[in-house]
Motif scaffolding. Structure first.
Motif: not given
Length: 137
Positions: A116-137
């Motif tokens: 899941t990623c949040l992209f700032n439309l005003r600055t055109n930069h990524v604000d945050d990235v959340q990752m979940r790894y593995g078969p069961y998330y």
């Protein structure tokens, strides 16, 4: 004076009507504004298609970097475009969520992840990235 038959009188009346000035066309009724407005095609609730594509591209790069930071020697990192969803999170942010796979150590086994990623439309930069790894998330 000769007497005219009813069919002749009807024909005379019809011909007289044809020579008169035509009626003006009816005015169209006033259009009332709609109660709700759907976003135009190619527009995602106020966010343009170009902004959505920029959000998707920036988030995919950040996700690939996050995988490489966690697993320093991954094989190939592959995003699943059919599992990606881009949406307007708020007035100034677009959200991107999706799934992908990678080979954590160059072996034949692959590992899946969700992001899941949040992209700032005003600055055109990524604000945050959340990752979940593995078969069961």
């Amino acid at each position: 004076m000769p007497r005219l038959s009813y069919p002749c009188l009807a024909l005379a009346a019809l011909l007289a009507a044809c020579t008169s000035t035509p009626m003006p066309p009816p005015t169209p009724p006033q259009r009332t504004p709609p109660t709700s407005v759907a976003p135009p095609a190619g527009n995602y609730g106020g966010v343009s298609r170009a902004q959505m594509e920029a959000a998707g591209n920036a988030c995919e790069k950040m996700v690939a970097n996050a995988v490489k930071n966690r697993y320093p020697q991954p094989g190939s990192v592959m995003m699943m475009p059919d599992r990606e969803r881009i949406y307007q999170q708020s007035a100034s942010q677009a959200g991107v969520s999706g799934e992908g796979t990678f080979e954590p150590d160059g072996t034949e086994e692959s590992m899946s992840f969700r992001y899941t990623c949040l992209f700032n439309l005003r600055t055109n930069h990524v604000d945050d990235v959340q990752m979940r790894y593995g078969p069961y998330y």
